[in-house]
Design a protein around this motif. Structure first.
Motif, PDB file in Angstrom:
ATOM      1  N   TRP A1111      36.217 107.751  32.327  1.00 20.94           N
ATOM      2  CA  TRP A1111      37.512 107.328  31.765  1.00 20.94           C
ATOM      3  C   TRP A1111      37.833 108.221  30.555  1.00 20.94           C
ATOM      4  N   TRP A1128      41.286 110.464  33.770  1.00 15.96           N
ATOM      5  CA  TRP A1128      41.578 109.023  33.693  1.00 15.96           C
ATOM      6  C   TRP A1128      42.564 108.623  34.798  1.00 15.96           C
ATOM      7  N   GLU A1132      41.817 106.110  37.900  1.00 15.44           N
ATOM      8  CA  GLU A1132      42.627 104.903  38.065  1.00 15.44           C
ATOM      9  C   GLU A1132      43.195 104.837  39.486  1.00 15.44           C
ATOM     10  N   GLU A1157      36.951  96.082  35.798  1.00 15.99           N
ATOM     11  CA  GLU A1157      36.836  97.370  35.120  1.00 15.99           C
ATOM     12  C   GLU A1157      38.213  97.923  34.775  1.00 15.99           C
ATOM     13  N   LEU A1158      39.164  97.817  35.705  1.00 15.60           N
ATOM     14  CA  LEU A1158      40.522  98.269  35.428  1.00 15.60           C
ATOM     15  C   LEU A1158      41.170  97.422  34.338  1.00 15.60           C
ATOM     16  N   GLN A1161      40.267  98.625  30.954  1.00 18.94           N
ATOM     17  CA  GLN A1161      40.959  99.847  30.581  1.00 18.94           C
ATOM     18  C   GLN A1161      42.415  99.556  30.202  1.00 18.94           C
ATOM     19  N   TYR A1162      43.094  98.711  30.985  1.00 18.22           N
ATOM     20  CA  TYR A1162      44.497  98.388  30.684  1.00 18.22           C
ATOM     21  C   TYR A1162      44.614  97.644  29.350  1.00 18.22           C
ATOM     22  N   SER A1164      42.583  97.858  26.798  1.00 14.97           N
ATOM     23  CA  SER A1164      42.319  98.753  25.671  1.00 14.97           C
ATOM     24  C   SER A1164      43.515  99.639  25.378  1.00 14.97           C
TER      25      SER A1164
END
Length: 1504
Positions: A1111, A1128, A1132, A1157-1158, A1161-1162, A1164
């Motif tokens: 990522w 990244w 994704e 996991e996604l 990331q979203y 953050s």
């Protein structure tokens, strides 16, 4: 024993019946001429033929001395015989199989006809045409080469230019090779033979007779042509004679028969009619007379065409008048019945004399002086429709007339014919024109038998028809003959005369020469061409000064008429007239003067129509000029020769003047110049009659040289100029070497200018093609060195530049210019090449030229052979990187071009190429190796760039080529090792190129051993350890690549393709660590899973790539189908795609971690929209887990033993996941169908070495039980069965299967007593031998669990519609119980003896008893559920299950001390608590496992 002899004979080994083609092969032997009568073969088996022996010695070739088409047919049939069988056996093209058999039989029959020697030349040509059409048809449909032909024979490519060969091949490919028999349209008769039959009634005196109609017979010419199969075949035809139902329609009876109007005629009652014999002949009349003299000696008559033929040759005089008796309308004359009317016709001259023999009733019939019509019974309005030919002499035509006498015929009154009227018509009018081609309604005049016609002037002064009456207004009423106004008589006429006309404008008195412009008003003047031309030249001779220009204009007009396509067939008439009948010996002077006068005025006049007409007539004007001069020279013994030559010189100066004018500002002048250029090449042959070849060539060169360059003229004149040059090249003048040396420079100059400016490329290529064809033909007879030198200097460079331009623009003329370039190169000798090299002023010029030619050949390697040796000699002196790269690339393309891959050719074609050229790949490989050696220290500059091309050469399936190229790779490794201390570049490039080349279909089985040769060379090097390691890895890669290629291109199952891809992908990852190649095969494997709808497996496959990414925002280049993006973004996108595939595969448990996991990331990145979407997706997955049904699969252990399996399967073991509802028997059958050659092993024991190393295939298949890793989840009571079901069959790393093991002696009555389960765990290799009683407990417990789960699903309606699964499960348990099953356990373990001997098993016996009782209860509930949902059609099966269940219960052994084993009380579905177990159909066992078509594969070796 062999006796040397100078006489060679070829021997054909034939069958008993003498049909040479009934045997598959021909045996050619060289036999000595022996005097003895005895031989080694039976005489009726041998046919001796003369033959030619070439290349004497061990490899000599014997060619029979027979027609080349026959030889080709023989060889082709032998080649087709093998392919023909393959059509049926291998390719399954049954339709083509039968078509080809029919064509082969036709070829055999046509070959027999050709060998018979009894055909005429025309018949031979026709047979050869049929043969070659069928040969080409068969070759095309079989995928063989279509050979170029000339006059039906195969062309020798060494005897013609490449340009001609290219045109022939293109024509052969472009034309359709289909053939068929011509058939006419049904019911449509184009031509017919018509026969009218009349009966002559003989009543009264013998001299009184008349004709009566009887019948008609018709024969269709189309039927004749279809019936006569061979030329000159004589065949009889029977014609039925039909009678007319109504005599009034007699004139139409033939049309009614053709139209088949059967109500209007009557067929004969018996089978009789006319018999005629017909024979078909082809050719013109002179040829037929010459070839068939016997026919004409029998008095055959020639029937001329009714009317004019298409062409009337000079000297062909004809004067025929065709008259048709149409109809008449007559009065009764006071009689109660109608008359029987007969018409009598006479031809009378001006003096009243009847012309003798001027009436012809038919071809071959003797002429007569009178004509008598047939008589229709009692008919005052007869319709005759009878045609009579009147061959009246020309000198008797003027003043002659026709008289028609009408008589009534009766059998009464002594049978005499009574005259009651007449009619007449003159044949020529007062103005000299003849009777027009039309229907003429004539007046009928009354008369009787007492009337006399001795004084014909008495009636000739009367009007004969209405038109004539208008010209005679004052007719006295006291004449002896009175017109009958109510009676008429009609005839029609058609004149076929070369001297007489019906058009008054064509009658030109010589005293009126101003009327010479007659032709402008009537183009029918061409029918009287000879007379008109004679008149014109007589006028010209009589008064040249006064009428010279008028005659010239009239002559120009007539000549231009011949240019019209409608009158083009009159050109032979004009040619014949000029050669045989033209007599104007003085005409050439005036014609030259007028022609020059026209040309000199072309610069002055605004309107130049008459000048342009004269330019278009140039060809025939020169024909008249030259023939006139020949006549004059012949008459005067060559006088005024110098004056004539001088006048021609001046005329050509005028021609050059016209062409040199600047026409850009005058459109009229452009047309004049165009007309002159179009006609100019046509005068060369005429000039050659009066001048030498060199003199004519000088005339032409000066004329062509006077034309301005392309810069100073428009595009339209460009085309015309080149067309004129093209016709000059195609003329007879250019075929002479003396004239060609004079004309070639100016021709090449104009072509060079056009090619430089890229103008009119198509016309230029045609001109060049013609030049090369002529020079090639001339080179076979004489020296053409000087001409080739001219072409090299003028054309070679511009041809290369033109080709490069054409290729860059993808224009259509590429083939034409390639053939021109190759034609030029083939004509060049060593001297030409050396001279070319000497002409370069610097190395830069030479470099540019070489790069240009390399570039051309690199893009056109699919074309024909071209010279190569000269390149090698030049490049040795040029250590230029770009040039060397171009040369190596060109050499590689040459070796790899499809046309040189002899392995793909048929055996006859391969032998022919090898005999003529050898294997040119080997020759070029030696040249390439030699050039590599010459590089010296510069070799390092070609590493790694040339590794790929050189590797492509080694993939050619030619052992010698491979052996030549291997040292080059050793050399590359050595040079890189010297420079860098390793050969990483060679290694990386070799692996990359090997993968791409093999994937393209190159390489074969023998290629596996290729690198062993490289290994031998490495053994001597100091870096041999790394070298050997590298070669070993590449060899293993090669094995996998070849397996992968063979699997992909073959008809293999998806399972094999997926397994092969997994094998290769793992090799790239684990052994040689090529990440890019690893990722490529990840995507290939993913695509295969998607195509097979293995969505879970596709997701896990793609997950392998996703795990390689981080990522991070590191930029990634464009790769495969991914655009340039950050790491990244790519990760994704992969995660989203993987989640989608898990959803489609119902593997939601595997998708949930990715959703989390996604989400991290979203979150953050504060991307709440995407976060909301992924959380909703995760929630949906939880719902799906609880609500949607998933089936549990079965697992099977599969061993692939034997060396016949592919490399990636050989002697390996896998665990496979079965399809939904698939049991062991179905799975075994599916695996055996995928490997039809495999033998199923009947035991689960590990095979010995004899099986592992044998050349066969053995499959060992048995069911295994998964051992879940996540035991905690399965032991939690609150976890639903749907969730537990997933963990029972997924993320599995351990499996178990049971092998039978007997303790002590085997009990034949009941094996369960001593059978022990040998439990084998794949993962830990546990080998525990369980107690027989424990084994029985486990079997019954597992089956009970399976039944409870299945019944629960149907109770809660989780299984919809199909109840087959429950039916099969119940049937399997109940049927097994009836035939043994738990009853056997009862006998084995509940027996008093067993209990006494094994007191320690009491607890286990009790446990088995409870499980058996539970199974009976479960079966009862299952049958109740089955009865509720069973389909009516399945009721018989349900009844059978109930009956067998009752038998099962009643047959169980009851022992009182152990209570009752079977409950006989009523049961309900709720009486037993059943767990719920769900199944999933296509989920994987774990990440990293790859499924073959919903069959999970885990290598046992890797799991242990």
């Amino acid at each position: 024993w062999w006796v040397p002899s100078k006489s060679e004979y070829s021997v054909e080994w034939a069958s008993i019946n003498g049909n040479i083609l009934t045997v598959p092969h021909l045996l050619w032997l060289r036999l000595p001429m022996l005097k003895t009568a005895n031989g080694i073969f039976p005489a009726n088996y041998i046919h001796l033929k003369k033959a030619i022996v070439s290349n004497r010695g061990q490899y000599e070739t014997v060619v029979p001395l027979e027609d080349s088409v026959v030889t080709e047919v023989t060889a082709t049939l032998q080649e087709w015989a093998v392919l023909w069988k393959q059509l049926y056996v291998v390719r399954h093209k049954v339709d083509l199989f039968y078509k080809l058999r029919h064509v082969m039989n036709e070829l055999i029959d046509l070959r027999r006809q050709l060998l018979s020697g009894h055909l005429t030349q025309d018949q031979v040509r026709e047979v050869k045409r049929h043969l070659t059409v069928r040969l080409d048809w068969g070759n095309e449909h079989l995928g063989l080469d279509l050979v170029p032909r000339k006059d039906f024979e195969v062309v020798d490519s060494d005897q013609i230019s490449v340009s001609d060969l290219y045109k022939m091949v293109r024509h052969s490919v472009g034309d359709s090779s289909e053939f068929s028999l011509w058939k006419g349209k049904k019911g449509k008769c184009f031509y017919s033979l018509l026969f009218h039959v009349f009966v002559f009634q003989m009543k009264g005196p013998p001299h009184l007779h008349y004709r009566r109609p009887y019948g008609c017979a018709v024969l269709s010419i189309m039927d004749v042509l279809q019936s006569i199969s061979e030329i000159k075949e004589e065949k009889d035809f029977v014609l039925k004679v039909y009678t007319c139902n109504n005599e009034n329609e007699w004139c139409q009876i033939h049309e009614n028969i053709i139209r088949k109007s059967s109500t209007k005629y009557t067929a004969p009652s018996s089978n009789y009619g006319l018999i005629i014999s017909l024979q078909l002949l082809r050719g013109d009349m002179e040829q037929i007379r010459r070839e068939n003299p016997m026919i004409f000696n029998r008095g055959v008559s020639v029937t001329r065409k009714l009317g004019f033929p298409d062409v009337i040759m000079p000297g062909d005089i004809r004067n025929d008048l065709y008259l048709t008796l149409e109809k008449g309308d007559f009065e009764r004359g006071g009689k109660s019945v109608q008359k029987n009317i007969e018409v009598t016709m006479y031809v009378l001259y001006a003096d009243g004399e009847i012309l003798k023999d001027c009436i012809s009733l038919g071809s071959g019939e003797p002429s007569r002086s009178a004509y008598h019509s047939f008589v229709l019974y009692h008919n005052n309005s007869p319709r005759w429709g009878e045609i009579i030919k009147l061959p009246i002499p020309i000198d008797r035509f003027r003043g002659s007339h026709l008289r028609f006498e009408f008589r009534h015929c009766s059998t009464k009154d002594k049978g005499e014919k009574k005259l009651f009227g007449f009619a007449f018509t003159p044949l020529m009018r007062d103005d000299g024109t003849t009777l027009s081609d039309d229907i003429h309604e004539l007046y009928v005049y009354k008369c009787d038998e007492n009337s006399t016609f001795n004084n014909h002037a008495l009636y000739l002064g009367l009007p004969c028809c209405k038109e004539d009456y208008n010209g005679c207004p004052n007719i006295p009423s006291s004449l002896i003959f009175q017109r009958s106004t109510k009676e008429t008589f009609s005839v029609s006429t058609q004149l076929s005369s070369t001297k007489l006309t019906q058009n008054g404008e064509l009658l030109i008195p010589q005293t009126c020469p101003r009327q010479q412009e007659f032709g402008r008003r009537d183009k029918k003047s061409l029918l009287f061409l000879q007379d008109i031309l004679d008149t014109l030249f007589v006028v010209l001779d009589d008064n040249t000064e006064k009428y010279g220009l008028l005659v010239f204009q009239s002559l120009v007009f007539i000549i231009n008429l011949l240019r019209d396509s409608k009158y083009f067939h009159f050109r032979p008439v004009m040619d014949t007239y000029i050669q045989k009948h033209f007599a104007g010996a003085l005409a050439y002077k005036e014609l030259i003067r007028c022609l020059k006068w026209y040309m000199d005025r072309s610069a002055e006049l605004v309107r130049q129509d008459h000048i342009q007409e004269a330019m278009r007539a140039l060809e025939y004007l020169f024909k008249f000029i030259v023939q006139s001069r020949i006549l004059y020279s012949r008459a005067t013994c060559g006088m005024e020769e110098e004056q004539f030559r001088s006048s021609i010189q001046e005329l050509f100066q005028s021609i050059r003047f016209v062409l040199s004018l600047d026409s850009r500002s005058s459109e009229t002048l452009i047309f004049t110049q165009a007309a002159l250029l179009n006609s100019f090449p046509a005068i060369f042959d005429e000039l050659l009659q009066m001048f030498t070849v060199q003199e004519v060539a000088e005339f032409v060169r000066g004329t062509l040289g006077s034309m301005p360059s392309t810069v100073h003229i428009g595009q339209s004149m460009d085309v015309v100029k080149l067309q004129s040059i093209a016709r000059t090249v195609d003329s007879r003048l250019f075929s002479f070497s003396e004239s060609r040396r004079i004309l070639l420079p100016v021709v090449l100059h104009h072509i060079h200018l056009h090619l430089r400016q890229q103008k009119e490329l198509l016309i230029c290529s045609g001109i060049l093609s013609s030049i090369f064809s002529i020079i090639k033909t001339s080179s076979l007879e004489g020296d053409v060195v000087e001409e080739v030198e001219m072409m090299v200097e003028s054309l070679l460079d511009v041809l290369l530049q033109t080709l490069l331009t054409i290729m860059s623009k993808s224009q259509s003329q590429e083939g034409e210019y390639v053939s021109c370039l190759l034609s030029l190169l083939r004509q060049m000798s060593d001297t030409h090449f050396q001279h070319l090299l000497d002409n370069f002023q610097s190395k830069d010029e030479l470099k540019e030229f070489l790069l240009k030619i390399f570039c051309v050949f690199r893009n056109l390697m699919k074309m024909s052979v071209f010279p190569r040796d000269w390149m090698c000699n030049v490049i040795k002196f040029l250590p230029l990187l770009q040039v060397w790269n171009s040369y190596f690339s060109l050499a590689v393309l040459f070796i790899n071009q499809p046309s040189l891959q002899l392995e793909n050719a048929t055996p006859p074609k391969r032998k022919k190429i090898l005999d003529k050229y050898g294997d040119m790949r080997v020759m070029m490989a030696y040249e390439l190796f030699s050039m590599w050696q010459n590089l010296g220290e510069h070799k390092i500059h070609f590493i790694p760039g040339m590794i790929g091309p050189f590797l492509g050469v080694t993939l050619v399936p030619q052992p010698e080529v491979r052996n030549i190229m291997i040292p080059i790779f050793h050399d590359m490794m050595d040079w890189e090792q010297r420079k860098n201390g390793n050969f990483k570049q060679v290694e990386a490039e070799l692996i990359d190129k090997l993968d791409s080349l093999v994937s393209e279909g190159k390489g074969d089985e023998n290629y596996r051993e290729l690198f062993s040769l490289l290994l031998e060379k490495i053994e001597q090097e100091t870096w041999r350890e790394t070298g050997i390691s590298f070669v070993t890895s590449v060899t293993r890669l090669m094995e996998r690549l070849l397996d992968y290629r063979d699997c992909m291109k073959g008809d293999e199952t998806e399972n094999k393709k997926i397994g092969c891809t997994v094998n290769l992908m793992n090799f790239y990852k684990s052994e040689i660590n090529k990440e890019e190649m690893y990722i490529r095969y990840i995507h290939k494997l993913c695509d295969m899973h998607l195509q097979a709808e293995n969505y879970t497996e596709a997701a896990f496959t793609l997950l392998l790539y996703c795990e390689l990414l981080q990522w991070e925002d590191r930029p990634l280049r464009e790769f495969l189908h991914y655009p340039s993006q950050s790491e990244w973004q790519r990760k994704e996108g992969l995660c989203r795609k993987i989640i989608h595939y898990f959803n489609k595969g119902k593997s939601w448990e595997f998708g949930i971690p990715l959703c989390r996991e996604l989400a991290i990331q979203y979150e953050s990145l504060y991307d709440y929209q995407s976060l909301s979407w992924i959380r909703k997706m995760e929630a949906t997955y939880y719902d799906n887990i609880m609500e949607q049904q998933r089936l549990e699969p079965e697992f099977f252990r599969v061993g692939f033993y034997g060396r016949k399996f592919p490399f990636f399967l050989r002697n390996k073991e896998y665990v496979c996941r079965g399809h939904d509802y698939e049991r062991l028997e179905a799975f075994q059958q599916r695996m055996l169908s995928e490997f039809p050659q495999a033998i199923a092993m009947q035991h689960p024991n590990h095979p010995d070495d004899s099986i592992l190393q044998c050349d066969a295939q053995y499959l060992q298949i048995y069911a295994v039980t998964p051992i879940p890793d996540n035991i905690d989840v399965l032991q939690m009571d609150r976890v639903p069965d749907r969730i537990k079901s997933f963990y029972r069959v997924n993320n599995i790393r351990k499996f178990r299967y049971d092998r039978p093991f007997h303790k002590g002696p085997k009990d034949k009555e009941n094996e369960f007593k001593v059978q022990v389960a040998n439990k084998v765990s794949f993962y830990y290799k546990e080998d525990n031998k369980s107690h027989p009683l424990e084994n029985a407990i486990q079997v019954v417990e597992n089956k009970n669990q399976e039944l409870r789960t299945l019944i629960s699903q149907y109770q809660h309606k989780q299984m919809h519609g199909n109840i087959n699964l429950l039916s099969m499960c119940l049937n399997g348990v109940i049927d097994a119980a009836v035939n043994g099953g738990i009853a056997r356990y009862q006998e084995a373990f509940f027996d008093k003896d067993y209990i006494t001997k094994h007191p320690g098993d009491a607890e286990k016996i009790s446990q088995l008893k409870d499980l058996m009782q539970e199974q009976v209860h479960v079966l009862g509930v299952g049958l109740a559920v089955h009865e509720k949902f069973v389909h009516p059609e399945m009721r018989p099966l349900h009844k059978k299950l109930i009956d067998q269940f009752q038998m099962m219960r009643s047959s169980l052994y009851h022992v009182s001390q152990y209570n009752v084993l079977v409950s006989h009380g009523p049961m309900s579905p709720e009486s037993i608590k059943l767990g719920v177990l769900s199944r999933r159909g296509s989920a994987s066992l774990g990440r990293g496992a790859f499924c073959l078509h919903s069959v999970l594969i885990i290598e046992v070796e890797e799991l242990e």
